[in-house]
Scaffold this motif. Structure first.
Motif, PDB file in Angstrom:
ATOM      1  N   ALA A 165      78.139  73.992  53.755  1.00  0.00           N
ATOM      2  CA  ALA A 165      78.543  73.110  52.664  1.00  0.00           C
ATOM      3  C   ALA A 165      78.641  73.893  51.353  1.00  0.00           C
ATOM      4  N   ALA A 166      77.712  74.818  51.160  1.00  0.00           N
ATOM      5  CA  ALA A 166      77.727  75.599  49.925  1.00  0.00           C
ATOM      6  C   ALA A 166      78.999  76.421  49.806  1.00  0.00           C
ATOM      7  N   GLU A 167      79.434  77.041  50.910  1.00  0.00           N
ATOM      8  CA  GLU A 167      80.651  77.854  50.850  1.00  0.00           C
ATOM      9  C   GLU A 167      81.898  76.984  50.718  1.00  0.00           C
ATOM     10  N   LEU A 168      81.923  75.838  51.373  1.00  0.00           N
ATOM     11  CA  LEU A 168      83.033  74.908  51.183  1.00  0.00           C
ATOM     12  C   LEU A 168      83.165  74.521  49.714  1.00  0.00           C
ATOM     13  N   ASP A 169      82.034  74.186  49.087  1.00  0.00           N
ATOM     14  CA  ASP A 169      82.065  73.771  47.685  1.00  0.00           C
ATOM     15  C   ASP A 169      82.503  74.925  46.779  1.00  0.00           C
ATOM     16  N   LEU A 170      81.978  76.123  47.028  1.00  0.00           N
ATOM     17  CA  LEU A 170      82.289  77.254  46.163  1.00  0.00           C
ATOM     18  C   LEU A 170      83.750  77.678  46.306  1.00  0.00           C
ATOM     19  N   THR A 171      84.236  77.745  47.529  1.00  0.00           N
ATOM     20  CA  THR A 171      85.619  78.158  47.741  1.00  0.00           C
ATOM     21  C   THR A 171      86.582  77.132  47.161  1.00  0.00           C
ATOM     22  N   TRP A 172      86.290  75.863  47.354  1.00  0.00           N
ATOM     23  CA  TRP A 172      87.133  74.824  46.744  1.00  0.00           C
ATOM     24  C   TRP A 172      87.116  74.942  45.226  1.00  0.00           C
ATOM     25  N   ALA A 173      85.926  75.183  44.653  1.00  0.00           N
ATOM     26  CA  ALA A 173      85.821  75.271  43.200  1.00  0.00           C
ATOM     27  C   ALA A 173      86.638  76.437  42.647  1.00  0.00           C
ATOM     28  N   VAL A 174      86.539  77.595  43.267  1.00  0.00           N
ATOM     29  CA  VAL A 174      87.226  78.778  42.766  1.00  0.00           C
ATOM     30  C   VAL A 174      88.728  78.683  43.004  1.00  0.00           C
ATOM     31  N   ASN A 175      89.115  78.304  44.214  1.00  0.00           N
ATOM     32  CA  ASN A 175      90.537  78.334  44.554  1.00  0.00           C
ATOM     33  C   ASN A 175      91.295  77.108  44.057  1.00  0.00           C
ATOM     34  N   ALA A 176      90.810  75.914  44.381  1.00  0.00           N
ATOM     35  CA  ALA A 176      91.557  74.692  44.083  1.00  0.00           C
ATOM     36  C   ALA A 176      91.189  74.099  42.730  1.00  0.00           C
ATOM     37  N   ARG A 177      89.891  73.860  42.502  1.00  0.00           N
ATOM     38  CA  ARG A 177      89.496  73.227  41.234  1.00  0.00           C
ATOM     39  C   ARG A 177      89.910  74.067  40.034  1.00  0.00           C
ATOM     40  N   ALA A 178      89.684  75.372  40.117  1.00  0.00           N
ATOM     41  CA  ALA A 178      90.037  76.231  38.988  1.00  0.00           C
ATOM     42  C   ALA A 178      91.532  76.236  38.737  1.00  0.00           C
ATOM     43  N   SER A 179      92.341  76.138  39.793  1.00  0.00           N
ATOM     44  CA  SER A 179      93.788  76.100  39.596  1.00  0.00           C
ATOM     45  C   SER A 179      94.207  74.844  38.838  1.00  0.00           C
ATOM     46  N   VAL A 180      93.594  73.707  39.179  1.00  0.00           N
ATOM     47  CA  VAL A 180      93.897  72.468  38.460  1.00  0.00           C
ATOM     48  C   VAL A 180      93.429  72.557  37.016  1.00  0.00           C
TER      49      VAL A 180
END
Length: 264
Positions: free
Chosen positions: A120-135
């Motif tokens: 779960a931690a890696e899912l959250d971190l990867t989403w945050a860096v790749n997707a959330r940061a892009s938005v």
């Protein structure tokens, strides 16, 4: 000497410029050659954790290879796991150059986790860096952009996960899938302001991360018998950043050299 070109007078922010062998370096180099002023963002600790490692010369060598900081080139480091980092990077671009016309969100986090390995931690971190940061980069860019200036452009990066599975890279594939899906909606949100939003799937690109076995295997699936080069990605991005692409928005462009995923 500053070169003049089709992007003369434009200001670009390019994220993920952490290795001279990488796509981000080629993007920044090409945009500079086309006449743009460029803010380059890096976060080398991510590369240091990966099998390919950080650039041996560090950030100083990367910036030096681009010509060194000056009136048309600046550098900032930021960890996009921090939700405030995108706004800080965009505002640094605005402070350095007085405008921001082109956003190229090239950064990415990779974790190499399969279904049995993911957390779960890696899912959250990867989403945050790749997707959330892009938005959030797009949001900060939209707030900073001067619509009286020509050539508003946002260029995102996805990774072909919509064309074939990536079961050994699930957090990465899932986050890149989010970027694919956000492209059209972000385009709709900004087109009335004259800002286009597109995404690039560059296909297999030789940036030194793959081992010889994988390089040979994937090469057999490409009609040219080789992986793409970072400079080939940069030429597409330069076109998307320029005036000739102004009628193109909301698109995910697959630039893969005829990649045949079914060839074994």
């Amino acid at each position: 000497m500053k070169l003049s070109g089709p992007l003369n007078g434009r200001v670009a922010l390019v994220t993920g410029v952490s290795r001279r062998a990488g796509i981000g370096f080629a993007l920044a180099s090409d945009l500079l050659a086309a006449g743009a002023s460029v803010m380059v963002h890096s976060w080398s600790p991510h590369d240091a954790e990966q099998p390919w490692g950080a650039d041996p010369g560090g950030d100083a060598s990367i910036i030096g290879s681009l010509g060194g900081e000056g009136p048309h080139l600046r550098h900032i480091t930021a960890d996009f796991a921090d939700p405030e980092a995108p706004d800080r990077v965009v505002n640094a671009t605005l402070d350095a150059f007085g405008a921001v016309d082109i956003l190229v969100a090239n950064h990415a986090r990779s974790s190499h986790q399969s279904l049995s390995e993911l957390t779960a931690a890696e899912l959250d971190l990867t989403w945050a860096v790749n997707a959330r940061a892009s938005v959030l980069l797009a949001q900060a860019y939209a707030a900073a952009h001067d619509d009286t200036r020509p050539g508003g452009r946002i260029i995102l990066f996805t990774s072909g996960q919509h064309l074939a599975p990536m079961s050994a890279e699930l957090p990465y594939a899932i986050s890149k899938g989010a970027i694919h899906q956000m492209t059209l909606s972000l385009s709709d949100a900004l087109i009335d302001r004259g800002i286009t939003v597109n995404a690039v799937n560059p296909g297999p690109v030789d940036t030194g991360w793959a081992d010889p076995e994988l390089t040979a295997h994937v090469g057999r699936s490409l009609p040219a018998g080789r992986w793409g080069h970072p400079e080939e990605v940069a030429r597409l991005v330069r076109w998307l950043a320029g005036d000739d692409s102004g009628w193109i928005t909301g698109q995910v462009i697959n630039s893969e050299g005829g990649f045949r995923r079914w060839v074994m």
